[in-house]
Design an enzyme around this catalytic site. Structure first.
Site, PDB file in Angstrom:
ATOM      1  N   GLU A 196      -1.420  -8.798   7.187  1.00  0.00           N
ATOM      2  CA  GLU A 196      -0.881  -9.236   5.895  1.00  0.00           C
ATOM      3  C   GLU A 196      -0.029  -8.135   5.264  1.00  0.00           C
ATOM      4  OE1 GLU A 196      -4.212 -12.486   4.514  1.00  0.00           O
ATOM      5  OE2 GLU A 196      -4.479 -10.455   3.800  1.00  0.00           O
ATOM      6  N   CYS A 203       3.471  -3.313   0.111  1.00  0.00           N
ATOM      7  CA  CYS A 203       2.227  -2.740   0.622  1.00  0.00           C
ATOM      8  C   CYS A 203       2.140  -3.204   2.077  1.00  0.00           C
ATOM      9  CB  CYS A 203       1.064  -3.253  -0.223  1.00  0.00           C
ATOM     10  SG  CYS A 203      -0.527  -2.699   0.343  1.00  0.00           S
ATOM     11  N   CYS A 224      -9.486  -2.641  10.708  1.00  0.00           N
ATOM     12  CA  CYS A 224      -9.638  -1.200  10.445  1.00  0.00           C
ATOM     13  C   CYS A 224     -11.008  -0.765  10.942  1.00  0.00           C
ATOM     14  CB  CYS A 224      -9.511  -0.910   8.954  1.00  0.00           C
ATOM     15  SG  CYS A 224      -9.554   0.866   8.591  1.00  0.00           S
ATOM     16  N   CYS A 269     -15.054   0.983   5.162  1.00  0.00           N
ATOM     17  CA  CYS A 269     -15.377   1.349   3.781  1.00  0.00           C
ATOM     18  C   CYS A 269     -16.124   0.182   3.123  1.00  0.00           C
ATOM     19  CB  CYS A 269     -14.102   1.664   2.989  1.00  0.00           C
ATOM     20  SG  CYS A 269     -13.138   2.992   3.718  1.00  0.00           S
ATOM     21  N   CYS A 324     -14.257  -2.677   1.052  1.00  0.00           N
ATOM     22  CA  CYS A 324     -12.976  -3.177   1.536  1.00  0.00           C
ATOM     23  C   CYS A 324     -13.133  -4.366   2.473  1.00  0.00           C
ATOM     24  CB  CYS A 324     -12.249  -2.052   2.261  1.00  0.00           C
ATOM     25  SG  CYS A 324     -10.728  -2.584   3.049  1.00  0.00           S
ATOM     26  N   CYS A 346      -5.916  -4.277  -4.011  1.00  0.00           N
ATOM     27  CA  CYS A 346      -6.374  -3.170  -3.173  1.00  0.00           C
ATOM     28  C   CYS A 346      -7.741  -3.468  -2.559  1.00  0.00           C
ATOM     29  CB  CYS A 346      -6.512  -1.950  -4.081  1.00  0.00           C
ATOM     30  SG  CYS A 346      -5.827  -0.512  -3.358  1.00  0.00           S
TER      31      CYS A 346
HETATM   32  S1  SF4 Z   1     -10.124   0.983   2.539  1.00  0.00           S
HETATM   33 FE1  SF4 Z   1     -10.217  -0.605   4.114  1.00  0.00          FE
HETATM   34  S2  SF4 Z   1      -8.278  -0.474   5.228  1.00  0.00           S
HETATM   35 FE2  SF4 Z   1      -8.518   1.436   4.039  1.00  0.00          FE
HETATM   36  S3  SF4 Z   1      -9.546   2.853   5.447  1.00  0.00           S
HETATM   37 FE3  SF4 Z   1     -11.189   1.863   4.312  1.00  0.00          FE
HETATM   38  S4  SF4 Z   1     -11.773   0.089   5.596  1.00  0.00           S
HETATM   39 FE4  SF4 Z   1      -9.778   0.814   6.317  1.00  0.00          FE
END
Ligand code: SF4
Length: 350
Positions: free
Chosen positions: A92, A107, A114, A118, A121, A339
């Protein structure tokens, strides 16, 4: 079988290709400019090449274009677009317009999914499938630039590597895409218009310093001590805050780039004055701006948005200490484009 995408080749490689066809070397530069400067996506558009050369090229090479699979427009004008890649992966990109400031920001995603997981996220909930190639990153830039022109009559002004993925774990392709965005023979943007957002990859930050790359850096900080940061950002276990800050200092000393700390504020987790004091201590090594960001609900995540009075108290503490601080309300919340919210729903439901 898919033909090789012509965009994987550097200019010297294109020169070898055209010379092998018995064509003069300068034809390679014309092809390069058609692709990266004029945005050609078909050999037939390359009208200063002979028909014979265009046919030879299209026999062996192709453009495996991004295919738009969904698009949503937020009430605030933010546009999120999902793209299918040649291997059917979905990524995206988000266009964030702020017409009153003449600011139209892309963005951009740098990986499919990923690996950093995190806690807050949505992308981290998808497993990392692969790194994006440089042309897949660049094509997001081209396509979203077209969206910006169509919807707002203005080309993109800023590019932030803050979409899906950790850009510094896809260093080579990210840097190659930046080269295309900034090269005068390609899109010709200034490096100052580009920001790489990182969760804090020490090796990657030091590499930027060694390579003298002058793009802005946004550190996704989100907690100002190792104990708390480990809880929400597992990467911190191997890339401790002290080392991350040291690498940023090294980068600043060598390049003088703009650095910011991004700080999503979570209720009763990182919103106290004691947290603000710890954050303040991290601002003393190089000039740095703090962006406090409103948290957006992500399905299945046990963190909540901090109360407004706590956010204001925290920001005031930093401002009173002389730290440049902004509080950012999220954009595109109603379309899950804010975000930490990028994660294609189709992919997530698999
Ligand atoms: S915030 Fe999301 S996209 Fe960014 S490094 Fe952490 S897990 Fe990966």
């Amino acid at each position: 079988m898919n033909k090789t995408d012509i965009r994987i080749f550097s200019l010297p490689e294109l020169e070898n290709i055209v010379q092998a066809y018995g064509e003069p070397k300068f034809k390679a530069k014309q092809i390069y400019q058609w692709i990266w400067q004029k945005g050609a996506m078909d050999f037939d558009e390359m009208t200063n090449l002979s028909k014979n050369l265009r046919e030879k090229l299209s026999e062996s090479y192709s453009f495996n274009k991004l295919e738009q699979v969904h698009q949503q427009k937020s009430l605030d004008g933010t546009i999120k677009t999902g793209w299918k890649l040649e291997d059917d992966s979905i990524i995206e990109s988000v266009l964030i317009p702020v017409p009153k400031d003449n600011r139209f920001t892309l963005c951009v995603s740098s990986q499919v999914g990923c690996s950093l997981n995190c806690a807050f996220c949505a992308t981290g909930k998808l497993k990392k499938v692969r790194n994006l190639k440089d042309y897949e990153i660049f094509e997001q830039f081209q396509k979203v630039n077209e969206q910006s022109l169509e919807n707002y009559d203005h080309k993109l002004t800023n590019i932030v590597y803050m979409g899906m993925g950790e850009p510094l774990l896809n260093y080579n392709n990210v840097l190659k895409s930046i080269d295309k965005i900034t090269n005068p023979n390609a899109a010709g943007y200034s490096m100052r218009r580009i920001t790489i957002s990182t969760a804090g990859i020490v090796k990657g930050i030091n590499r930027l310093a060694d390579d003298n790359i002058k793009v802005n850096i946004a550190l996704s900080l989100h907690a100002a001590d190792d104990e708390k940061r480990n809880k929400i950002m597992p990467i911190n276990e191997t890339n401790k805050l002290k080392d991350v800050v040291e690498s940023l200092k090294n980068l600043y000393d060598k390049t003088k780039v703009k650095i910011s700390y991004e700080y999503i504020m979570f209720k009763d987790f990182n919103d106290s004055l004691a947290d603000a004091e710890k954050l303040y201590k991290l601002t003393r090594y190089f000039p740095v701006k703090v962006n406090i960001i409103e948290y957006n609900y992500v399905e299945g995540v046990d963190l909540k948005k901090a109360a407004d009075d706590k956010v204001n108290r925290f920001a005031k503490y930093l401002v009173d200490k002389g730290v440049m601080t902004t509080v950012r309300r999220s954009r595109g919340k109603d379309i899950d484009a804010a975000c930490g919210q990028l994660a294609n729903k189709v992919e997530k439901n698999k």
